[in-house]
Design an enzyme around this catalytic site. Structure first.
Site, PDB file in Angstrom:
ATOM      1  N   HIS A  42     -37.038 -43.559  44.540  1.00  0.00           N
ATOM      2  CA  HIS A  42     -35.275 -43.644  44.090  1.00  0.00           C
ATOM      3  C   HIS A  42     -34.439 -43.784  44.600  1.00  0.00           C
ATOM      4  CE1 HIS A  42     -34.160 -41.018  39.839  1.00  0.00           C
ATOM      5  NE2 HIS A  42     -32.855 -41.314  41.153  1.00  0.00           N
ATOM      6  N   THR A  97     -29.617 -47.797  37.093  1.00  0.00           N
ATOM      7  CA  THR A  97     -28.589 -46.884  37.926  1.00  0.00           C
ATOM      8  C   THR A  97     -27.165 -46.875  36.805  1.00  0.00           C
ATOM      9  OG1 THR A  97     -27.792 -49.257  38.356  1.00  0.00           O
ATOM     10  CG2 THR A  97     -28.971 -48.540  40.083  1.00  0.00           C
ATOM     11  N   TYR A 133     -34.298 -39.729  30.693  1.00  0.00           N
ATOM     12  CA  TYR A 133     -34.051 -38.155  31.508  1.00  0.00           C
ATOM     13  C   TYR A 133     -34.468 -37.460  30.177  1.00  0.00           C
ATOM     14  CZ  TYR A 133     -32.009 -39.588  35.625  1.00  0.00           C
ATOM     15  OH  TYR A 133     -32.098 -39.841  37.254  1.00  0.00           O
TER      16      TYR A 133
HETATM   17  C1  LAC Z   1     -28.935 -41.304  40.615  1.00  0.00           C
HETATM   18  C2  LAC Z   1     -29.890 -41.029  39.400  1.00  0.00           C
HETATM   19  C3  LAC Z   1     -28.737 -41.448  37.836  1.00  0.00           C
HETATM   20  O1  LAC Z   1     -29.843 -41.370  41.347  1.00  0.00           O
HETATM   21  O2  LAC Z   1     -30.615 -41.721  38.700  1.00  0.00           O
HETATM   22  O3  LAC Z   1     -27.942 -41.063  41.057  1.00  0.00           O
END
Ligand code: LAC
Length: 279
Positions: A255, A78, A130
């Site tokens: 996510h 995170t 990323y």
């Molecule tokens: C988010 C990314 C940084 O969900 O993973 O904000």
């Protein structure tokens, strides 16, 4: 303070965190339909306990890539944890080491790869990647992870474009000025400044490669000596393509419901895969 459950920590966080940070941490994409599903899906899962089995000798240990962990639970990457506490990612990595559970550092952390490497040395930590448009920048991150004791690369594959989190749009989310994206220098370190919108979405739109595809996975596999996991897989089709591409692992994840609203809850995808062999 005597906090003993996640919901108690959450309640406390609501009291102490600045709105800009709290909203960033807690928001899902869109109407947050999938965010709600992430929680309610757990409520639908039942455990069927079996009795009269000798449990005097038991363990929750598991092994991943030859490393033993105390439980099959880990801390997902995170971003920007120093918004919550001055020690940020360093404290979380130390806690993971103490508890012997998995830990993954985010690319867009507020503590650097080197710092976290030193905070939790001799411990198998993973690094989340990323892919930046600038492949040189991306490759250097991987090299630094390799050099600083990280033992796997977790490539996020579900965020070539960032989900719309409405609170961040309203707050014009910005990284507080005393913090930086610690893995970078220059604009890449300080560029999360919400001018007329969400600073994180603007950062991602300008720097992350929205053309991300399976060839990039092959590119990553071609130069790193570390195992590569792809994170963000939700379908059987993509899981099969990942295996074909030669990755070492798949992290099924939506996510935190922060990317596409209306996707299934992560745990539902696991359950479908385990019990029904579908998704
Ligand atoms: C988010 C990314 C940084 O969900 O993973 O904000």
């Amino acid at each position: 303070m005597n906090l003993v459950s996640l919901s108690e920590f959450e309640r406390e966080a609501h009291k102490v965190l600045p709105k800009n940070a709290l909203d960033y941490y807690k928001s899902g994409a869109g109407d947050e339909y999938s965010l709600r599903l992430n929680r309610t899906a757990f409520e639908k899962i039942r455990i069927r306990p079996r009795c009269l089995i000798d449990v005097s000798n038991r363990t929750s240990e598991c092994e991943v890539f030859g490393v033993k962990y105390s439980a099959p639970i880990g801390i997902s990457p995170t971003a920007m944890q120093k918004m919550a506490h001055p020690e940020g990612e360093n404290a979380v990595a130390k806690a993971a080491k103490n508890q012997e559970i998995g830990y993954t550092l985010s690319t867009i952390a507020t503590s650097s790869i080197e710092e976290v490497g030193q905070s939790a040395p001799d411990y198998s930590k993973w690094f989340q990647l990323y892919i930046y448009k600038d492949r040189g920048v991306t490759e250097r991150l991987v090299r630094r992870a390799e050099e600083n004791g990280f033992t796997a690369i977790v490539l996020t594959v579900d965020a070539p474009i960032f989900g719309l989190r409405r609170a961040d749009l309203k707050n014009h989310f910005s990284l507080p000025p005393h913090l930086t994206m610690a893995n970078f220098t220059g604009e890449l370190a300080t560029g999360v400044k919400g001018k007329g919108g969400s600073g994180i979405n603007q950062y991602v739109a300008s720097l992350f490669d929205a053309s991300l595809n399976w060839q990039d996975v092959e590119w990553l596999l071609s130069f790193t000596k570390l195992p590569v996991l792809v994170k963000g897989i939700l379908t059987k089709e993509d899981a099969e393509l990942a295996v074909e591409a030669g990755v070492h692992g798949i992290i099924v994840s939506n996510h935190g419901a922060r990317q596409i609203d209306s996707v299934p809850a992560t745990v539902s995808c696991y359950i479908s895969a385990i019990f029904y062999n579908v998704y």
